[in-house]
Design a protein around this motif. Sequence first.
Motif, PDB file in Angstrom:
ATOM      1  N   VAL A 118     -16.353  12.900 -13.108  1.00  0.00           N
ATOM      2  CA  VAL A 118     -16.397  11.910 -12.192  1.00  0.00           C
ATOM      3  C   VAL A 118     -15.591  12.290 -10.968  1.00  0.00           C
ATOM      4  CG1 VAL A 118     -16.091   9.367 -11.756  1.00  0.00           C
ATOM      5  CG2 VAL A 118     -16.954  10.332 -13.843  1.00  0.00           C
ATOM      6  N   GLU A 119     -15.796  12.151  -9.847  1.00  0.00           N
ATOM      7  CA  GLU A 119     -14.929  12.470  -8.662  1.00  0.00           C
ATOM      8  C   GLU A 119     -14.019  11.087  -8.273  1.00  0.00           C
ATOM      9  OE1 GLU A 119     -16.922  13.744  -5.340  1.00  0.00           O
ATOM     10  OE2 GLU A 119     -18.198  15.031  -6.463  1.00  0.00           O
ATOM     11  N   GLY A 120     -13.017  11.492  -7.993  1.00  0.00           N
ATOM     12  CA  GLY A 120     -11.780  10.430  -7.809  1.00  0.00           C
ATOM     13  C   GLY A 120     -12.475   9.618  -6.415  1.00  0.00           C
ATOM     14  N   LEU A 121     -11.669   8.382  -6.311  1.00  0.00           N
ATOM     15  CA  LEU A 121     -11.904   7.765  -4.971  1.00  0.00           C
ATOM     16  C   LEU A 121     -11.229   8.657  -3.615  1.00  0.00           C
ATOM     17  CD1 LEU A 121     -11.117   4.205  -6.138  1.00  0.00           C
ATOM     18  CD2 LEU A 121     -13.308   5.338  -5.736  1.00  0.00           C
ATOM     19  N   VAL A 122     -11.768   8.363  -2.381  1.00  0.00           N
ATOM     20  CA  VAL A 122     -10.964   8.705  -1.401  1.00  0.00           C
ATOM     21  C   VAL A 122      -9.681   7.877  -1.061  1.00  0.00           C
ATOM     22  CG1 VAL A 122     -12.973   9.617  -0.199  1.00  0.00           C
ATOM     23  CG2 VAL A 122     -12.254   7.296   0.348  1.00  0.00           C
ATOM     24  N   GLU A 123      -8.860   8.173  -0.449  1.00  0.00           N
ATOM     25  CA  GLU A 123      -7.431   7.459  -0.409  1.00  0.00           C
ATOM     26  C   GLU A 123      -7.404   6.289  -0.157  1.00  0.00           C
ATOM     27  OE1 GLU A 123      -2.808   8.198   1.491  1.00  0.00           O
ATOM     28  OE2 GLU A 123      -4.348   9.723   1.381  1.00  0.00           O
ATOM     29  N   SER A 124      -8.307   5.816   1.005  1.00  0.00           N
ATOM     30  CA  SER A 124      -8.456   4.525   1.571  1.00  0.00           C
ATOM     31  C   SER A 124      -9.016   3.541   0.404  1.00  0.00           C
ATOM     32  CB  SER A 124      -9.217   4.454   2.698  1.00  0.00           C
ATOM     33  OG  SER A 124     -10.596   4.797   2.491  1.00  0.00           O
ATOM     34  N   GLU A 125     -10.170   4.239  -0.224  1.00  0.00           N
ATOM     35  CA  GLU A 125     -10.570   3.404  -1.369  1.00  0.00           C
ATOM     36  C   GLU A 125      -9.812   3.077  -2.486  1.00  0.00           C
ATOM     37  OE1 GLU A 125     -14.035   5.936  -2.040  1.00  0.00           O
ATOM     38  OE2 GLU A 125     -15.443   4.543  -1.035  1.00  0.00           O
ATOM     39  N   ALA A 126      -8.993   4.197  -2.839  1.00  0.00           N
ATOM     40  CA  ALA A 126      -7.921   3.939  -3.844  1.00  0.00           C
ATOM     41  C   ALA A 126      -6.923   3.160  -3.629  1.00  0.00           C
ATOM     42  CB  ALA A 126      -7.341   5.597  -4.271  1.00  0.00           C
ATOM     43  N   LEU A 127      -6.524   2.989  -2.375  1.00  0.00           N
ATOM     44  CA  LEU A 127      -5.490   2.077  -1.892  1.00  0.00           C
ATOM     45  C   LEU A 127      -6.087   0.778  -1.926  1.00  0.00           C
ATOM     46  CD1 LEU A 127      -2.511   1.461  -0.811  1.00  0.00           C
ATOM     47  CD2 LEU A 127      -3.507   1.617   1.503  1.00  0.00           C
ATOM     48  N   ASN A 128      -7.277   0.551  -1.755  1.00  0.00           N
ATOM     49  CA  ASN A 128      -7.668  -0.881  -1.714  1.00  0.00           C
ATOM     50  C   ASN A 128      -8.137  -1.441  -3.092  1.00  0.00           C
ATOM     51  OD1 ASN A 128     -10.689  -2.427  -1.923  1.00  0.00           O
ATOM     52  ND2 ASN A 128      -9.684  -2.872  -0.024  1.00  0.00           N
ATOM     53  N   LEU A 129      -8.362  -0.282  -4.181  1.00  0.00           N
ATOM     54  CA  LEU A 129      -8.545  -0.819  -5.525  1.00  0.00           C
ATOM     55  C   LEU A 129      -7.132  -1.285  -6.169  1.00  0.00           C
ATOM     56  CD1 LEU A 129     -10.252  -1.167  -8.101  1.00  0.00           C
ATOM     57  CD2 LEU A 129     -10.026   1.395  -8.678  1.00  0.00           C
ATOM     58  N   PHE A 130      -6.215  -0.485  -5.647  1.00  0.00           N
ATOM     59  CA  PHE A 130      -4.951  -0.685  -6.461  1.00  0.00           C
ATOM     60  C   PHE A 130      -4.357  -1.953  -5.868  1.00  0.00           C
ATOM     61  CE2 PHE A 130      -0.342  -0.338  -5.673  1.00  0.00           C
ATOM     62  CZ  PHE A 130       0.251  -0.355  -6.852  1.00  0.00           C
ATOM     63  N   LEU A 147       5.290   1.911  -0.637  1.00  0.00           N
ATOM     64  CA  LEU A 147       5.275   2.400  -2.149  1.00  0.00           C
ATOM     65  C   LEU A 147       3.959   2.156  -2.452  1.00  0.00           C
ATOM     66  CD1 LEU A 147       7.046   2.345  -4.554  1.00  0.00           C
ATOM     67  CD2 LEU A 147       7.152  -0.192  -4.609  1.00  0.00           C
ATOM     68  N   SER A 148       2.928   1.498  -2.171  1.00  0.00           N
ATOM     69  CA  SER A 148       1.633   1.458  -2.531  1.00  0.00           C
ATOM     70  C   SER A 148       0.881   2.892  -2.255  1.00  0.00           C
ATOM     71  CB  SER A 148       0.940   0.300  -2.068  1.00  0.00           C
ATOM     72  OG  SER A 148       1.324  -0.991  -2.199  1.00  0.00           O
ATOM     73  N   LYS A 149       0.953   3.405  -1.206  1.00  0.00           N
ATOM     74  CA  LYS A 149       0.615   4.511  -1.046  1.00  0.00           C
ATOM     75  C   LYS A 149       1.143   5.676  -1.799  1.00  0.00           C
ATOM     76  CE  LYS A 149      -0.946   3.975   3.958  1.00  0.00           C
ATOM     77  NZ  LYS A 149      -0.386   4.303   5.207  1.00  0.00           N
ATOM     78  N   GLY A 150       2.479   5.613  -1.816  1.00  0.00           N
ATOM     79  CA  GLY A 150       3.068   6.362  -2.921  1.00  0.00           C
ATOM     80  C   GLY A 150       2.382   6.500  -4.330  1.00  0.00           C
ATOM     81  N   VAL A 151       2.247   5.399  -4.789  1.00  0.00           N
ATOM     82  CA  VAL A 151       1.656   5.136  -5.974  1.00  0.00           C
ATOM     83  C   VAL A 151       0.223   5.687  -6.314  1.00  0.00           C
ATOM     84  CG1 VAL A 151       0.753   3.322  -7.935  1.00  0.00           C
ATOM     85  CG2 VAL A 151       3.072   3.071  -6.790  1.00  0.00           C
ATOM     86  N   VAL A 152      -0.615   5.440  -5.215  1.00  0.00           N
ATOM     87  CA  VAL A 152      -1.780   5.885  -5.027  1.00  0.00           C
ATOM     88  C   VAL A 152      -1.984   7.506  -4.986  1.00  0.00           C
ATOM     89  CG1 VAL A 152      -3.882   5.984  -3.739  1.00  0.00           C
ATOM     90  CG2 VAL A 152      -2.874   3.814  -4.252  1.00  0.00           C
ATOM     91  N   LYS A 153      -1.103   7.952  -4.434  1.00  0.00           N
ATOM     92  CA  LYS A 153      -0.972   9.372  -4.216  1.00  0.00           C
ATOM     93  C   LYS A 153      -0.333  10.251  -5.322  1.00  0.00           C
ATOM     94  CE  LYS A 153       0.850  13.108  -1.229  1.00  0.00           C
ATOM     95  NZ  LYS A 153       1.233  13.596  -0.059  1.00  0.00           N
ATOM     96  N   TYR A 154       0.565   9.599  -6.072  1.00  0.00           N
ATOM     97  CA  TYR A 154       1.021  10.021  -7.247  1.00  0.00           C
ATOM     98  C   TYR A 154       0.051  10.070  -8.603  1.00  0.00           C
ATOM     99  CZ  TYR A 154       3.861  10.930 -11.522  1.00  0.00           C
ATOM    100  OH  TYR A 154       4.508  11.320 -12.656  1.00  0.00           O
ATOM    101  N   SER A 155      -0.632   9.067  -8.346  1.00  0.00           N
ATOM    102  CA  SER A 155      -1.581   8.659  -9.515  1.00  0.00           C
ATOM    103  C   SER A 155      -3.100   9.697  -9.574  1.00  0.00           C
ATOM    104  CB  SER A 155      -2.141   7.391  -9.929  1.00  0.00           C
ATOM    105  OG  SER A 155      -2.408   6.842  -8.559  1.00  0.00           O
ATOM    106  N   GLY A 156      -3.109  10.045  -8.031  1.00  0.00           N
ATOM    107  CA  GLY A 156      -4.304  10.859  -7.840  1.00  0.00           C
ATOM    108  C   GLY A 156      -5.534   9.912  -7.593  1.00  0.00           C
TER     109      GLY A 156
END
Length: 156
Positions: A118-130, A147-156
């Motif tokens: 399964v492919e991961g979400l693109v950054e904007s979708e991942a941030l939205n989900l978070f 901080l939210s962007k950092g969490v999303v980037k760190y968690s992949g």
Amino acid sequence: IARAVFETIRCRFEVTCFLDNVRENCEKKDITHMQKQLLDQMKISSNAVYNKYDGRTIIQNSLRLKKVLLVLDDVNHKKQLENLAGEQAWFGPGSRIIITTRDVEALKGPEVHETYEVEGLVESEALNLFCLKAFKQQKPAEGFLDLSKGVVKYSG
């Protein structure tokens, strides 16, 4: 994804079982608990499961002539597969075993026929989900964007 597939195709099988959080449940309890849960969901008596060997035998003998759909969610060790879904001969013709894992090494072996990553979400979708999960809204609370962007980037 596994739950959606399970719900979509379950009507094509005689017996079905969705075992979620296999990793977590095996850490908290033991494999016999998971074997009993599998048998109970498939409406097969689990009273004679006293150890993992009994569980393996009962699963194999009870399901070998049935068309089975079994989903093992979040498997992290090959032994879990060996004790819950052993080998193809445990299940009747047309059976399907779906395994989700974060560790592809748990799937190494001749019994695995296909894998899908399964492919991961693109950054904007991942941030939205978070944000939906963390703040119950589509954007981060005031002052939490970086901080939210950092969490999303760190968690992949």
